[in-house]
Design a protein around this motif. Structure first.
Motif, PDB file in Angstrom:
ATOM      1  N   GLN A  42       0.765  -1.177   0.008  1.00  0.00           N
ATOM      2  CA  GLN A  42       0.064  -0.003  -0.102  1.00  0.00           C
ATOM      3  C   GLN A  42       0.937   1.360  -0.006  1.00  0.00           C
ATOM      4  OE1 GLN A  42      -2.240  -1.094   3.579  1.00  0.00           O
ATOM      5  NE2 GLN A  42      -3.966  -0.370   2.511  1.00  0.00           N
ATOM      6  N   VAL A  43       0.587   2.172  -0.494  1.00  0.00           N
ATOM      7  CA  VAL A  43       1.168   3.522  -0.707  1.00  0.00           C
ATOM      8  C   VAL A  43       0.761   4.785   0.071  1.00  0.00           C
ATOM      9  CG1 VAL A  43       2.289   5.057  -2.365  1.00  0.00           C
ATOM     10  CG2 VAL A  43       2.285   2.784  -3.337  1.00  0.00           C
ATOM     11  N   ALA A  44       1.401   5.114   1.123  1.00  0.00           N
ATOM     12  CA  ALA A  44       0.847   6.292   2.060  1.00  0.00           C
ATOM     13  C   ALA A  44       1.865   7.389   1.353  1.00  0.00           C
ATOM     14  CB  ALA A  44       1.420   5.809   3.548  1.00  0.00           C
ATOM     15  N   GLN A  45       0.932   8.304   0.791  1.00  0.00           N
ATOM     16  CA  GLN A  45       1.836   9.436   0.092  1.00  0.00           C
ATOM     17  C   GLN A  45       1.445  10.924   1.160  1.00  0.00           C
ATOM     18  OE1 GLN A  45       0.899   8.813  -4.117  1.00  0.00           O
ATOM     19  NE2 GLN A  45       2.906   9.709  -3.999  1.00  0.00           N
ATOM     20  N   THR A  46      -0.185  11.065   1.335  1.00  0.00           N
ATOM     21  CA  THR A  46      -0.377  12.290   2.102  1.00  0.00           C
ATOM     22  C   THR A  46      -0.138  12.332   3.562  1.00  0.00           C
ATOM     23  OG1 THR A  46      -2.488  11.277   2.959  1.00  0.00           O
ATOM     24  CG2 THR A  46      -2.440  12.207   0.641  1.00  0.00           C
ATOM     25  N   PRO A  47       0.209  13.432   4.228  1.00  0.00           N
ATOM     26  CA  PRO A  47       0.482  13.580   5.697  1.00  0.00           C
ATOM     27  C   PRO A  47      -0.365  12.524   6.516  1.00  0.00           C
ATOM     28  CG  PRO A  47       0.883  15.611   4.585  1.00  0.00           C
ATOM     29  CD  PRO A  47       0.101  14.650   3.334  1.00  0.00           C
ATOM     30  N   LEU A  48      -1.684  12.757   6.111  1.00  0.00           N
ATOM     31  CA  LEU A  48      -2.707  11.826   6.890  1.00  0.00           C
ATOM     32  C   LEU A  48      -2.576  10.450   6.574  1.00  0.00           C
ATOM     33  CD1 LEU A  48      -5.060  11.645   8.851  1.00  0.00           C
ATOM     34  CD2 LEU A  48      -6.755  11.816   7.058  1.00  0.00           C
ATOM     35  N   GLN A  49      -2.210   9.936   5.385  1.00  0.00           N
ATOM     36  CA  GLN A  49      -1.967   8.438   5.371  1.00  0.00           C
ATOM     37  C   GLN A  49      -0.698   8.038   5.874  1.00  0.00           C
ATOM     38  OE1 GLN A  49      -2.002   8.692   1.016  1.00  0.00           O
ATOM     39  NE2 GLN A  49      -4.031   8.208   0.756  1.00  0.00           N
ATOM     40  N   GLN A  50       0.193   8.914   6.051  1.00  0.00           N
ATOM     41  CA  GLN A  50       1.462   8.549   6.589  1.00  0.00           C
ATOM     42  C   GLN A  50       1.312   8.441   8.121  1.00  0.00           C
ATOM     43  OE1 GLN A  50       3.860  11.464   4.622  1.00  0.00           O
ATOM     44  NE2 GLN A  50       4.256  10.292   2.948  1.00  0.00           N
ATOM     45  N   GLN A  51       0.609   9.391   8.804  1.00  0.00           N
ATOM     46  CA  GLN A  51       0.377   9.501  10.241  1.00  0.00           C
ATOM     47  C   GLN A  51      -0.292   8.463  10.625  1.00  0.00           C
ATOM     48  OE1 GLN A  51      -1.600  13.096  11.436  1.00  0.00           O
ATOM     49  NE2 GLN A  51      -2.098  11.972  13.557  1.00  0.00           N
ATOM     50  N   VAL A  52      -1.361   7.830   9.869  1.00  0.00           N
ATOM     51  CA  VAL A  52      -2.143   6.545  10.232  1.00  0.00           C
ATOM     52  C   VAL A  52      -1.158   5.313  10.096  1.00  0.00           C
ATOM     53  CG1 VAL A  52      -3.933   5.162  10.018  1.00  0.00           C
ATOM     54  CG2 VAL A  52      -4.223   7.859  10.121  1.00  0.00           C
ATOM     55  N   GLY A  53      -0.632   5.332   8.883  1.00  0.00           N
ATOM     56  CA  GLY A  53       0.181   4.095   8.510  1.00  0.00           C
ATOM     57  C   GLY A  53      -0.358   2.735   8.847  1.00  0.00           C
ATOM     58  N   LEU A  54       0.294   1.779   9.438  1.00  0.00           N
ATOM     59  CA  LEU A  54      -0.311   0.603   9.691  1.00  0.00           C
ATOM     60  C   LEU A  54      -0.996   0.569  11.093  1.00  0.00           C
ATOM     61  CD1 LEU A  54       2.228  -1.519   7.899  1.00  0.00           C
ATOM     62  CD2 LEU A  54       0.262  -1.398   7.237  1.00  0.00           C
ATOM     63  N   MET A  55      -1.457   1.733  11.892  1.00  0.00           N
ATOM     64  CA  MET A  55      -2.003   1.730  13.186  1.00  0.00           C
ATOM     65  C   MET A  55      -3.259   0.974  12.833  1.00  0.00           C
ATOM     66  SD  MET A  55      -1.805   5.764  14.504  1.00  0.00           S
ATOM     67  CE  MET A  55      -0.327   6.362  14.820  1.00  0.00           C
ATOM     68  N   TYR A  56      -3.699   0.352  14.149  1.00  0.00           N
ATOM     69  CA  TYR A  56      -4.995  -0.400  14.084  1.00  0.00           C
ATOM     70  C   TYR A  56      -5.088  -1.811  13.448  1.00  0.00           C
ATOM     71  CZ  TYR A  56      -5.762   4.267  15.841  1.00  0.00           C
ATOM     72  OH  TYR A  56      -5.415   5.385  16.551  1.00  0.00           O
ATOM     73  N   ARG A  57      -4.150  -2.262  12.688  1.00  0.00           N
ATOM     74  CA  ARG A  57      -4.247  -3.373  11.838  1.00  0.00           C
ATOM     75  C   ARG A  57      -4.046  -4.441  12.830  1.00  0.00           C
ATOM     76  NH1 ARG A  57      -2.992  -3.300   6.071  1.00  0.00           N
ATOM     77  NH2 ARG A  57      -3.098  -5.352   6.154  1.00  0.00           N
ATOM     78  N   LYS A  58      -4.862  -5.530  12.621  1.00  0.00           N
ATOM     79  CA  LYS A  58      -4.801  -6.596  13.664  1.00  0.00           C
ATOM     80  C   LYS A  58      -4.129  -7.778  12.825  1.00  0.00           C
ATOM     81  CE  LYS A  58      -8.692  -5.640  16.309  1.00  0.00           C
ATOM     82  NZ  LYS A  58     -10.041  -5.667  16.420  1.00  0.00           N
ATOM     83  N   GLU A  59      -3.692  -7.779  11.539  1.00  0.00           N
ATOM     84  CA  GLU A  59      -3.059  -8.621  10.746  1.00  0.00           C
ATOM     85  C   GLU A  59      -2.616  -8.126   9.460  1.00  0.00           C
ATOM     86  OE1 GLU A  59      -5.955 -12.111  10.489  1.00  0.00           O
ATOM     87  OE2 GLU A  59      -7.065 -10.990   9.044  1.00  0.00           O
ATOM     88  N   MET A  60      -1.731  -8.604   8.795  1.00  0.00           N
ATOM     89  CA  MET A  60      -1.319  -8.329   7.467  1.00  0.00           C
ATOM     90  C   MET A  60      -0.600  -9.595   6.810  1.00  0.00           C
ATOM     91  SD  MET A  60       1.108  -4.897   6.129  1.00  0.00           S
ATOM     92  CE  MET A  60       2.823  -5.551   7.349  1.00  0.00           C
TER      93      MET A  60
END
Length: 149
Positions: A42-60
């Motif tokens: 997944q590509v996190a480009q915006t500041p908000l996307q980058q701030q949240v990142g992989l937070m709250y994911r229970k699995e990947m």
């Protein structure tokens, strides 16, 4: 009057508070390679996307990760606040060279930084790079790194 302003402000911010508690799984994706291994990132480009990142994911899934793309090379530092999964982060130069890799523990505020200025950071499940024998100075392939060569 003041209490009405506070109540109104609280109502306005409520959707953002709820949104920030959710894992983001619908970001654009890019195919990357690390040697013979393929990565669906997944590509996190915006500041908000980058701030949240992989937070709250229970699995990947093991072949998935998140690529953080910044506008300018700089020392990038990451922490694991609200991140439930143990992760490894590869700090990556424009040409795809891995500058350094760090293991990060869930739910901590310890800062993990790039050893030199970079524009890219690839987060994977912890130990993914080690299990694939991918180390510092290895090169990642894929569209984001084509311009840096």
């Amino acid at each position: 009057m003041f209490s009405r302003v506070i109540a109104l402000l609280s109502l306005c911010l409520l959707p953002f508070a709820a949104l920030s508690q959710e894992a983001q799984t619908d970001l654009p994706r890019v195919k990357l390679s690390a040697g013979m291994y393929q990565i669906d990132a997944q590509v996190a480009q915006t500041p908000l996307q980058q701030q949240v990142g992989l937070m709250y994911r229970k699995e990947m899934p093991q072949a998935e990760g998140m690529l953080f793309v910044f506008e300018q090379p700089s020392t990038q530092c990451f922490w694991m606040k609200n991140t439930l999964l143990p992760l490894s982060a590869a700090f990556v130069a424009d040409d795809g060279r891995i500058v350094n890799i760090v293991d990060m523990q869930p739910l901590t505020l310890e800062s993990h930084c790039s050893a030199e200025p970079v524009r890219f950071v690839l987060e994977m499940n912890q130990g993914w790079f080690a299990r694939k024998n991918i180390k510092k100075n290895a090169r990642l392939g894929g569209a984001p790194f084509q311009l840096g060569r």
